[in-house]
Motif scaffolding. Structure first.
Motif, short mmCIF file in Angstrom:
data_model
loop_
_atom_site.label_atom_id
_atom_site.label_comp_id
_atom_site.label_asym_id
_atom_site.label_seq_id
_atom_site.Cartn_x
_atom_site.Cartn_y
_atom_site.Cartn_z
N CYS A 151 7.66 -7.67 6.47
CA CYS A 151 7.17 -7.07 7.71
C CYS A 151 8.03 -5.92 8.27
O CYS A 151 7.96 -4.80 7.78
CB CYS A 151 6.98 -8.17 8.75
N TYR A 152 8.84 -6.19 9.28
CA TYR A 152 9.63 -5.16 9.97
C TYR A 152 10.53 -4.38 9.01
O TYR A 152 10.88 -3.22 9.29
CB TYR A 152 10.46 -5.83 11.07
N ASP A 153 10.88 -4.98 7.86
CA ASP A 153 11.65 -4.27 6.83
C ASP A 153 10.98 -2.97 6.41
O ASP A 153 11.65 -2.02 5.99
CB ASP A 153 11.82 -5.14 5.58
N LEU A 154 9.64 -2.93 6.51
CA LEU A 154 8.90 -1.75 6.08
C LEU A 154 9.28 -0.50 6.87
O LEU A 154 9.12 0.62 6.39
CB LEU A 154 7.39 -2.00 6.23
N ARG A 155 9.79 -0.69 8.09
CA ARG A 155 10.15 0.45 8.93
C ARG A 155 11.50 1.07 8.53
O ARG A 155 11.91 2.07 9.13
CB ARG A 155 10.20 0.03 10.40
N SER A 160 13.36 -0.09 0.95
CA SER A 160 12.40 0.09 -0.14
C SER A 160 12.96 1.03 -1.20
O SER A 160 12.74 0.84 -2.40
CB SER A 160 11.07 0.62 0.39
N ARG A 161 13.71 2.04 -0.79
CA ARG A 161 14.30 2.96 -1.75
C ARG A 161 15.33 2.24 -2.62
O ARG A 161 15.41 2.45 -3.83
CB ARG A 161 14.94 4.15 -1.02
N VAL A 172 6.40 -6.14 -2.46
CA VAL A 172 5.53 -7.11 -1.79
C VAL A 172 6.14 -7.41 -0.43
O VAL A 172 7.31 -7.79 -0.33
CB VAL A 172 5.37 -8.40 -2.61
N ALA A 173 5.34 -7.22 0.62
CA ALA A 173 5.85 -7.37 1.98
C ALA A 173 4.96 -8.30 2.81
O ALA A 173 4.08 -7.84 3.54
CB ALA A 173 5.95 -6.01 2.65
N PRO A 174 5.17 -9.61 2.70
CA PRO A 174 4.45 -10.54 3.57
C PRO A 174 4.71 -10.15 5.02
O PRO A 174 5.86 -9.93 5.40
CB PRO A 174 5.08 -11.90 3.24
N SER A 175 3.63 -10.05 5.81
CA SER A 175 3.79 -9.52 7.16
C SER A 175 2.99 -10.29 8.21
O SER A 175 2.02 -10.99 7.90
CB SER A 175 3.36 -8.04 7.19
N ALA A 176 3.44 -10.12 9.46
CA ALA A 176 2.71 -10.61 10.62
C ALA A 176 2.85 -9.49 11.66
O ALA A 176 3.67 -9.55 12.56
CB ALA A 176 3.29 -11.93 11.13
#
Length: 268
Positions: A151-155, A160-161, A172-176
């Protein structure tokens, strides 16, 4: 390889959610999916009234009934599973937000504890959670090398790099993802950007209902959205083709063209 993406509204009762999860895994396997990916907080929905102590008491270890039941189901149906759970920690009244990768033999291949806690936009996950301290290495699966985020890791593009540079072909990013002003626009833009800048697939299963916006998506290495589940509960299916990763990184060699020799020269 076919990947199943599950979008559902988690109940506050983990027993009810576990029954749903097992059912979704069986349905994914019946459709010949090789991997089934679930959202963040699939174990149960934590509302604002639940205290840190109550959450900690409901949390489990990786060997607890919740993950073990999912692992047994994965083994039974010969399918890989990516999911998440509230993991016990040594810190009083705090839990880890942890994701896992299970292979088709029911073995836990990898776990990842969320390192970026959602202390933003009126929320403070650190009131109930402890942050992880490391990024997990990409893990080899039948759909490619998977890099785990939550989730918040995507920001945070650094994460990701780092995963892509370490060999990830699929993030893979399980999110809420919490509803709010511009939140769906942020969600779509960020997932597309993470895929484009790293030349990889992004698989982002999301919670729907309660306070969450849904819109589970999968993005290909060139930024094309392959599926957008809108507000629907259920399973979506996409095909992952690793040749697209290879071809995209060849014609748009962003990882290769980085100037890591220069970046550290900039000082604040």
């Amino acid at each position: 390889m076919k990947v199943a993406v599950v979008q559902f509204k988690a109940s506050t009762k983990k027993e009810i959610n576990l029954e749903k999860i097992i059912s979704y895994i069986s349905k994914a396997a019946a459709k010949k999916a090789t991997l089934c990916a679930f959202p963040e907080f699939m174990m149960f929905y934590t509302n604002s009234k639940q205290t840190p102590k109550q959450l900690a008491e409901l949390s489990e270890t990786i060997n607890g009934n919740f993950v073990s039941s999912i692992a047994q189901t994965a083994k039974e149906y010969k399918i890989q599973v990516v999911g998440s759970f509230y993991e016990k920690s040594r810190k009083k009244d705090r839990v880890f937000d942890t994701s896992f990768v299970i292979d088709k033999n029911g073995k836990v291949l990898s776990t990842y504890r969320k390192i970026h806690l959602y202390d933003a936009l009126g929320f403070k996950e650190s009131d109930k959670m402890a942050s992880g301290s490391k990024i997990s290495k990409p893990v080899k699966t039948s759909v490619g090398k998977i890099g785990m985020m939550i989730c918040y890791d995507l920001r945070f593009p650094e994460m990701s790099r780092s995963l892509a540079a370490a060999g990830s072909e699929v993030l893979v990013a399980p999110s809420a993802w919490v509803k709010g002003k511009m939140k769906e626009e942020h969600w779509l833009t960020i997932n597309k950007t993470r895929a484009i800048e790293n030349g990889c697939y992004v698989v982002a299963p999301d919670q729907v209902g309660n306070i969450y916006c849904g819109r589970s998506i999968v993005v290909d290495p060139y930024g094309k959205i392959l599926i957008d589940m809108k507000k629907k509960q259920g399973i979506g299916f996409v095909t992952i083709d690793l040749k697209k990763v290879k071809d995209t990184r060849k014609v748009l060699p962003l990882l290769k063209n980085r100037r890591t020799d220069v970046y550290p020269t900039l000082k604040a």
